[in-house]
Structures are given as C-alpha cells and as structure tokens.
Design an enzyme around this catalytic site. Structure first.
Site: not given
Length: 428
Positions: A210, A351, A354, A402
């Site tokens: 990213r 988070e 997803s 994460r």
RNA sequence: GCCCCGAUAGUGUAGCGGCCUAUCAUACGGGCCUGUCGAGCCCGUGACAUGGGUUCAAAUCCCGUUCGGGGCGCCA
C-alpha cells in the site's frame, strides 16, 4: 559427544558431556572462576570455568555476543540462578563480536524501537523479541492447519499487476519492461478468478503493498495478507471460516507456547466462536445514545471505535456496511440494498479483517463499476471469469501483523514485522 | 496531508540564553575485590540531528530541512 540445546539439557544425568553452539551474552570474572552466560535459541546457561583447572584460551577476553561452540559437563546440581550450569572443558570462538554493541541486548537500558529496527538482526537475539516471531509463525501455522482441514487449497498469485484492485488506494509503480505496472495491493481479483475456475476454496498468504503515506503504529506499507475465497458460499460461511481461523491460530499458540506466555504474564485473548455481531446500523444507534455517531454512510472514527470496543471486550463483527464504504465487488444485501453482505472483524477498537459476500452476477458487477466511477475496460481480464458461470462466493483478508500485534498485545505493528517498510523506512 | 511534541556520547537520558572545557546510568578500555548471577568499587574514553538567523554570548530563542513520538485524516 552429542550436540544439545539449552532446553534439551534438563533431562540429562549429572556429568554428561555435552556440546552446544550459541552466543556469549556476558562474562563475569571472579578470582578463581570465570562465568560465561551462554545463550542459544532455546535459553540461557551458565558456563563455569575454573581458572587453574583449565588451560584453554583466555575466556575473559571474549566479547559479548561472540558466536561460540562449547563443550563441558552438565551439572545437575548447578549453583547458578539461571538453573542450568555447565562445567566448561573447551570453547572455540567461531566469530568474535565487535564492541561496543550498537544496541542494548542484556543491558538495563531499553533502546528505542527505531534503534532496534536499525539493528534488527541483533535486536532479534533478545528472547522477548524472537518470541514474537515464533508466535507469529505459530499463529500462521494454526490458520493454515484450519484452512487445510476445511478443504482450502493454498495458491500463489502475481504481485506485479496491471490494474488496481479498486482504483482507490495508492499503488506503488514499477517499471515492467516497456509497460507500466504496480505492486499488488491485494490478491482479491485473482482469488475470485480462481474460484470461477473451479478451485472450490482457495487461500493465499502473501505480501500486500500500500503506497499510502500514513504514519501510525498500526499501518505499514508492506504487510502479510492472509486471503481466502470460497465458492458457493455467502458472508455467513466466510465469517464461520474466519472464526475458525482466528481460534485455530490462538489454540495453536496456546498449545505450543502457552506456558512461556503465561510465565511472562501475557494474557492471550480468548476466541470462542461464534463471535458477537453488531450491524453497522445497530452500531450507529449505540453510538447515538453515547452522543457521538457518524452519519449513515461514513466510517467510524478511532474514538467511536474505542467506544464500541468498550461494549465488546474482545473479538466481534461489525456487519452490513453501507455500499459507499465497500469496494465494487461487495454484494449488496438483497433485502436492503443500501447496505452490503459485508463484515469487519474487530478486536476492541482495532480492525483486523474485512470480508464479504461478493458480486457474482456480471450485470450487477458492471453497474457497480459504474457507480464507483471505475472503467470496466481496465478489468476485462477479471470480468471474463464472470461470463461463464461464476459461482456465488465470499471471502476475507486478514493482516497477519495486525493479528499478531493484537494477540501479543504489542503497541506498534513494526514490532510484529521483521523488517518493516513504512513511510520512511526502506532499510534494513 | 494536517495538528501537537521531540532529536544531547555506542545505548538510554539530565540540562532549556552566560554557572556547560554538558549530568547520570549503561556499554566500552584499564585497575581493585570477588561462586558471580542486573555482581561491587575506583579511574578513563566518548555526544549537543542539519542549514540559516537573533544575541556581546546559543545545547538552550526563531525559521527551514530531515528523522522520530502522539493524535487526526487518507486507507479492501
């Protein structure tokens, strides 16, 4: 004479001759004795040298962190507080360490994260640091095991790609001979294509890139994405696989490293499926009562997520996100098209995943391209797989770093990354 | 990209206009003591991120840059 590791010594009889390889962590000199603190990947041992009884090299001159090979007799009733003592009979310095060390390894000073990352290979010699990566490896193994048991096949897809997954996030440019290419931000399009090809359930563990210029403790520019996609399935099926993967990961870590983690006082979160669920609308209502909610169609602020995190202690799902917040391939809810069959897995305010049921109807997909302002021509290679019987499907992506950060309660994602790539760091 | 804060020996820090030829710990070098175990005691080496500016005087104040920390935004 056998080679041992420190942790393998405890079952031995007194006076057993042993050999070990590792590093000298510290040297303590007394009048008649020298004590070397020896370390290998499994633990610490004290090597005791009787000065007049042994005419070896001058062990007091060995610099800390030098790589050595040693031999001696294992003492069952050692006097060392380390619990493991060896009466040294021979030592060879395989490679002396330079001085001073650029980083505190066994000193009482605590180096900054930045300093540690600059000298990462030395930093990793610390047990509390290498433990993170043993745990990370174990977590991943637990997930792989669960997915394999559930019929998933591990695949590899290209990381040099022609188009952005959804034209949103910033991509890294690469020169591909005469053409312009990008580093893949997600295997999303490829795993869907594989589902259309009849590989029923696929997963991939690989890097995602990213080019976003964020600078936070939970973002890095290259991370490990664990992606799954499953055919003839919806978001509910995907969520069950996610619950299984997360609890499989945690079970594996507890089995392999539970004692060690308890010893250092780390409380590993429990992950009992099913995880609590709340829809986006319900979350909005809840936050309204708390006095701070976003308008429908907007994402939660970190503050609002913290507030939700207080309601759910541990893992929980936020489901049915508005279409505006989800990429083009997300399936609208047939009963309420303003929202989608989507979900985020949260751990308190953080988070980690997803996922969603995906659009499988090519007409709908074309519409979704349009409403997101994307040119379907850029995606023709992907669209083709929808033209000849694409099954309904669903999937998710979880960031390994994460997950590791959350489970080990680390404060910076860089600590869960061997050689992190962030806004400023490209070396080592 | 925005806001706030910071950068001093190898590492981690104190100092925040002249008491600074800069503090302390730790590391490193030397010495003493000693079955040591965060060993102890003594001595020594070693640093003001960078470029401008203000001032009689700058580690200290101001501006830019680079890097870092916290927050926000952006973000499958």
């Amino acid at each position: 004479m056998e080679f041992f590791t420190v942790s393998g010594l405890r079952s031995l009889k007194n006076d057993t001759d042993v050999r070990l390889s590792g590093w000298i962590q510290d040297v303590r000199v007394t009048k008649n004795l020298v004590f070397l603190i020896f370390r290998d990947y499994t633990g610490l041992a004290q090597l005791t040298v009787k000065r007049d009884g042994w005419a070896g090299i001058d062990v007091t001159s060995i610099s800390r962190e030098s790589a050595v090979s040693v031999q001696g007799k294992y003492l069952v009733k050692g006097m060392s507080k380390l619990g493991v003592e060896i009466l040294l009979s021979g030592i060879s310095v395989l490679n002396a360490a330079g001085t001073p060390l650029p980083l505190a390894i066994s000193d009482p000073v605590i180096s900054d994260v930045e300093t540690r990352l600059d000298h990462r290979s030395l930093d990793l010699r610390k047990r509390e640091v290498s433990r993170i990566f043993r745990a990370k490896s174990t977590l991943l193994w637990g997930i792989r095991k669960f997915l394999r048991e559930n019929g998933f096949e591990e695949v590899q897809t290209p990381k040099i790609v022609a188009a952005s997954t959804e034209g949103g996030a910033d991509l890294f440019n690469v020169k591909y001979f005469e053409k312009e290419a990008y580093l893949s931000q997600s295997p999303q399009l490829y795993k869907e294509m594989l589902v259309s090809s009849g590989i029923n359930r696929v997963f991939e563990v690989g890097p995602a890139f990213r080019a976003e210029k964020h600078n936070t403790v939970r973002h890095i520019n290259e991370f490990t994405s664990i992606d799954i996609e499953m055919a003839f399935s919806d978001h509910e099926d995907a969520m069950r696989m996610l619950e299984g993967s997360v609890s499989g990961a945690i079970d594996e870590v507890m089995n392999e490293m539970g004692d060690e983690l308890r010893e250092i006082g780390l409380k590993i979160p429990s992950a009992k499926a099913p995880f609590p669920r709340i829809t986006y609308r319900e979350a909005l209502d809840y936050l309204h009562k708390k006095g701070d909610a976003p308008p429908f169609g907007e994402d939660f602020t970190p503050e609002q997520l913290r507030s939700l995190g207080e309601k759910f202690d541990g893992f929980y799902f936020i489901t049915k996100w508005p279409s505006a917040l989800r990429p083009f391939y997300t399936m609208p809810d047939p009963e309420d098209p303003s929202v989608t069959n989507s979900f985020d897995l949260q751990f308190q305010e953080k988070e980690i995943t997803s996922g969603a049921q995906r659009v499988h109807d090519p007409e709908m997909l074309l519409e979704r391209f349009k409403s997101k302002g994307l040119d379907s021509k850029d995606f023709s290679f992907y669209l083709e797989s929808f033209m000849y019987g694409m099954p309904p499907h669903a999937g998710w992506a979880i960031g390994l770093e994460r997950l590791c950060m959350i489970i080990l309660n680390l404060s910076n994602i860089r600590e869960a990354t061997l050689f992190p790539r962030d806004r400023n760091r490209l070396v080592p």
